[in-house]
Motif scaffolding. Structure first.
Motif, PDB file in Angstrom:
ATOM      1  N   THR A  31       0.826  -1.205   0.000  1.00 24.79           N
ATOM      2  CA  THR A  31       0.000   0.000   0.000  1.00 24.79           C
ATOM      3  C   THR A  31       0.865   1.261   0.000  1.00 24.79           C
ATOM      4  OG1 THR A  31      -1.765  -1.152   1.197  1.00 24.79           O
ATOM      5  CG2 THR A  31      -1.802   1.249   1.242  1.00 24.79           C
ATOM      6  N   ALA A  32       1.884   1.282   0.862  1.00 28.87           N
ATOM      7  CA  ALA A  32       2.731   2.473   0.982  1.00 28.87           C
ATOM      8  C   ALA A  32       3.539   2.728  -0.286  1.00 28.87           C
ATOM      9  CB  ALA A  32       3.671   2.316   2.182  1.00 28.87           C
ATOM     10  N   LEU A  33       4.023   1.659  -0.933  1.00 26.35           N
ATOM     11  CA  LEU A  33       4.875   1.814  -2.110  1.00 26.35           C
ATOM     12  C   LEU A  33       4.091   1.746  -3.421  1.00 26.35           C
ATOM     13  CD1 LEU A  33       7.935  -0.344  -0.991  1.00 26.35           C
ATOM     14  CD2 LEU A  33       7.516   2.097  -0.646  1.00 26.35           C
ATOM     15  N   GLU A  34       2.783   1.514  -3.298  1.00 23.60           N
ATOM     16  CA  GLU A  34       1.882   1.517  -4.455  1.00 23.60           C
ATOM     17  C   GLU A  34       2.288   0.505  -5.515  1.00 23.60           C
ATOM     18  OE1 GLU A  34       1.715   5.588  -5.754  1.00 23.60           O
ATOM     19  OE2 GLU A  34       0.343   6.170  -4.145  1.00 23.60           O
ATOM     20  N   ILE A  35       2.586  -0.721  -5.083  1.00 26.23           N
ATOM     21  CA  ILE A  35       2.819  -1.817  -6.005  1.00 26.23           C
ATOM     22  C   ILE A  35       2.035  -3.022  -5.509  1.00 26.23           C
ATOM     23  CG2 ILE A  35       5.092  -0.994  -6.708  1.00 26.23           C
ATOM     24  CD1 ILE A  35       6.363  -2.987  -4.921  1.00 26.23           C
ATOM     25  N   SER A  36       1.904  -4.030  -6.316  1.00 25.85           N
ATOM     26  CA  SER A  36       1.042  -5.155  -5.983  1.00 25.85           C
ATOM     27  C   SER A  36       1.621  -5.988  -4.843  1.00 25.85           C
ATOM     28  CB  SER A  36       0.846  -6.052  -7.205  1.00 25.85           C
ATOM     29  OG  SER A  36       2.045  -6.749  -7.506  1.00 25.85           O
ATOM     30  N   PRO A  37       0.754  -6.618  -4.037  1.00 27.07           N
ATOM     31  CA  PRO A  37       1.240  -7.513  -2.972  1.00 27.07           C
ATOM     32  C   PRO A  37       2.120  -8.634  -3.514  1.00 27.07           C
ATOM     33  CG  PRO A  37      -1.081  -7.004  -2.640  1.00 27.07           C
ATOM     34  CD  PRO A  37      -0.718  -6.469  -3.991  1.00 27.07           C
ATOM     35  N   GLN A  38       1.796  -9.135  -4.704  1.00 23.54           N
ATOM     36  CA  GLN A  38       2.600 -10.206  -5.291  1.00 23.54           C
ATOM     37  C   GLN A  38       4.032  -9.729  -5.560  1.00 23.54           C
ATOM     38  OE1 GLN A  38      -0.362  -9.186  -6.340  1.00 23.54           O
ATOM     39  NE2 GLN A  38      -1.758 -10.955  -6.135  1.00 23.54           N
ATOM     40  N   ALA A  39       4.153  -8.523  -6.102  1.00 27.33           N
ATOM     41  CA  ALA A  39       5.484  -7.978  -6.383  1.00 27.33           C
ATOM     42  C   ALA A  39       6.251  -7.734  -5.083  1.00 27.33           C
ATOM     43  CB  ALA A  39       5.366  -6.680  -7.182  1.00 27.33           C
ATOM     44  N   ILE A  40       5.551  -7.204  -4.070  1.00 23.63           N
ATOM     45  CA  ILE A  40       6.198  -6.968  -2.774  1.00 23.63           C
ATOM     46  C   ILE A  40       6.738  -8.264  -2.204  1.00 23.63           C
ATOM     47  CG2 ILE A  40       5.580  -6.594  -0.328  1.00 23.63           C
ATOM     48  CD1 ILE A  40       6.398  -4.047  -1.563  1.00 23.63           C
ATOM     49  N   ARG A  41       5.932  -9.324  -2.277  1.00 25.07           N
ATOM     50  CA  ARG A  41       6.372 -10.606  -1.705  1.00 25.07           C
ATOM     51  C   ARG A  41       7.595 -11.155  -2.425  1.00 25.07           C
ATOM     52  NH1 ARG A  41       0.641 -10.977  -0.992  1.00 25.07           N
ATOM     53  NH2 ARG A  41       0.161 -11.102   1.244  1.00 25.07           N
ATOM     54  N   ARG A  42       7.690 -10.931  -3.731  1.00 30.73           N
ATOM     55  CA  ARG A  42       8.888 -11.372  -4.456  1.00 30.73           C
ATOM     56  C   ARG A  42      10.116 -10.616  -3.971  1.00 30.73           C
ATOM     57  NH1 ARG A  42       5.388 -11.262  -9.034  1.00 30.73           N
ATOM     58  NH2 ARG A  42       6.225  -9.245  -9.684  1.00 30.73           N
ATOM     59  N   HIS A  43       9.969  -9.316  -3.789  1.00 28.00           N
ATOM     60  CA  HIS A  43      11.097  -8.514  -3.291  1.00 28.00           C
ATOM     61  C   HIS A  43      11.460  -8.920  -1.862  1.00 28.00           C
ATOM     62  CE1 HIS A  43      11.352  -5.961  -6.766  1.00 28.00           C
ATOM     63  NE2 HIS A  43      10.111  -5.513  -6.630  1.00 28.00           N
ATOM     64  N   LEU A  44      10.455  -9.155  -1.040  1.00 27.60           N
ATOM     65  CA  LEU A  44      10.716  -9.566   0.344  1.00 27.60           C
ATOM     66  C   LEU A  44      11.446 -10.902   0.388  1.00 27.60           C
ATOM     67  CD1 LEU A  44       7.326  -8.552   2.021  1.00 27.60           C
ATOM     68  CD2 LEU A  44       9.547  -7.449   2.347  1.00 27.60           C
ATOM     69  N   LYS A  45      11.067 -11.805  -0.490  1.00 26.65           N
ATOM     70  CA  LYS A  45      11.738 -13.107  -0.542  1.00 26.65           C
ATOM     71  C   LYS A  45      13.208 -12.937  -0.911  1.00 26.65           C
ATOM     72  CE  LYS A  45      11.331 -17.725  -2.588  1.00 26.65           C
ATOM     73  NZ  LYS A  45      10.549 -18.592  -3.523  1.00 26.65           N
ATOM     74  N   ASP A  46      13.475 -12.052  -1.885  1.00 23.89           N
ATOM     75  CA  ASP A  46      14.864 -11.788  -2.283  1.00 23.89           C
ATOM     76  C   ASP A  46      15.648 -11.151  -1.140  1.00 23.89           C
ATOM     77  OD1 ASP A  46      14.333 -12.804  -4.783  1.00 23.89           O
ATOM     78  OD2 ASP A  46      14.033 -10.845  -5.726  1.00 23.89           O
TER      79      ASP A  46
END
Length: 225
Positions: A31-46
């Protein structure tokens, strides 16, 4: 190539958000970075694979546990910059040597002189515009120097004359821990840069808080002009 740059920028945004807000869920980050939850989770995994973040599971209501992410110590070091600690340690070592040679009072005088020079440099860059413009320029200068600075008007009828400057990172933390007087001179520097304002410290990293904060307020005689 452009995708790689965007991914790197997003990861940096995640690290900065966690540094500022201490912790966050994937949905809060999305929500804060205005990108999809799926994309956030990929970045978090990395980021987790790089050991830059850690997470804990928190039960919220009757639903599934949520992962709450925080910076790891390695992530905090990455955010400050790989060489920041080395430069800080050198500066502290140099100041210690000066203190042994000329005394702590003389070192404090040297630090004060350095902040006076910095104040002069800032004032030349800020010019004579409106208070909001000068504060905005000051924040950008501090941001460029590694302080992760931001500014917000206060919630008052005269918000255009009252601002909170927040710095989520101290670029001279090593020096400040060993020579706290540097923070006193830094506060004096802000007051010298904005001579038509009062500047008060509201938060202090050295006191264990997660940020340094300053209340900047136009002097009453200026408000009445």
């Amino acid at each position: 190539m452009m995708a790689t740059i965007h991914q790197s920028s997003t990861k940096q945004d995640i690290l900065q958000y966690l540094h500022k807000h201490i912790q966050a869920t994937a949905l809060e980050l999305a929500t804060a970075l205005e990108i999809s939850p799926q994309a956030i989770r990929r970045h978090l995994k990395d980021l987790e694979a790089e050991q830059l973040i850690v997470y804990s599971s928190v039960q919220v209501g009757m639903g599934r546990p949520q992962h709450v992410y925080k910076l790891s110590s390695k992530g905090s070091d990455r955010l400050r910059g790989e060489y920041a600690d080395s430069y800080g340690e050198f500066a502290v070592s140099l100041l210690d040597a000066l203190a042994e040679t000329v005394g702590h009072d003389q070192v404090s005088t040297i630090l004060k002189k350095q902040w006076q020079r910095k104040a002069q440099e800032y004032r030349e860059r800020l010019g004579n515009g409106s208070l909001s413009d000068r504060v905005a320029t000051l924040v950008e200068l501090r941001k460029a120097e590694g302080y992760m600075a931001e500014c917000h008007p206060t919630d008052t009828s005269n918000s255009r004359d009252r601002f909170i400057i927040t710095e989520h990172n101290c670029a001279i933390s090593n020096v400040a821990e060993s020579f706290p007087s540097v923070c006193v001179h830094e506060l004096e520097m802000f007051a010298a840069v904005l001579p038509d304002c009062t500047v008060e410290r509201t938060h202090w990293i050295i006191n264990g808080e997660h940020r340094c904060g300053y209340l900047v307020q136009a002097r009453k005689n200026r408000l009445n002009e």
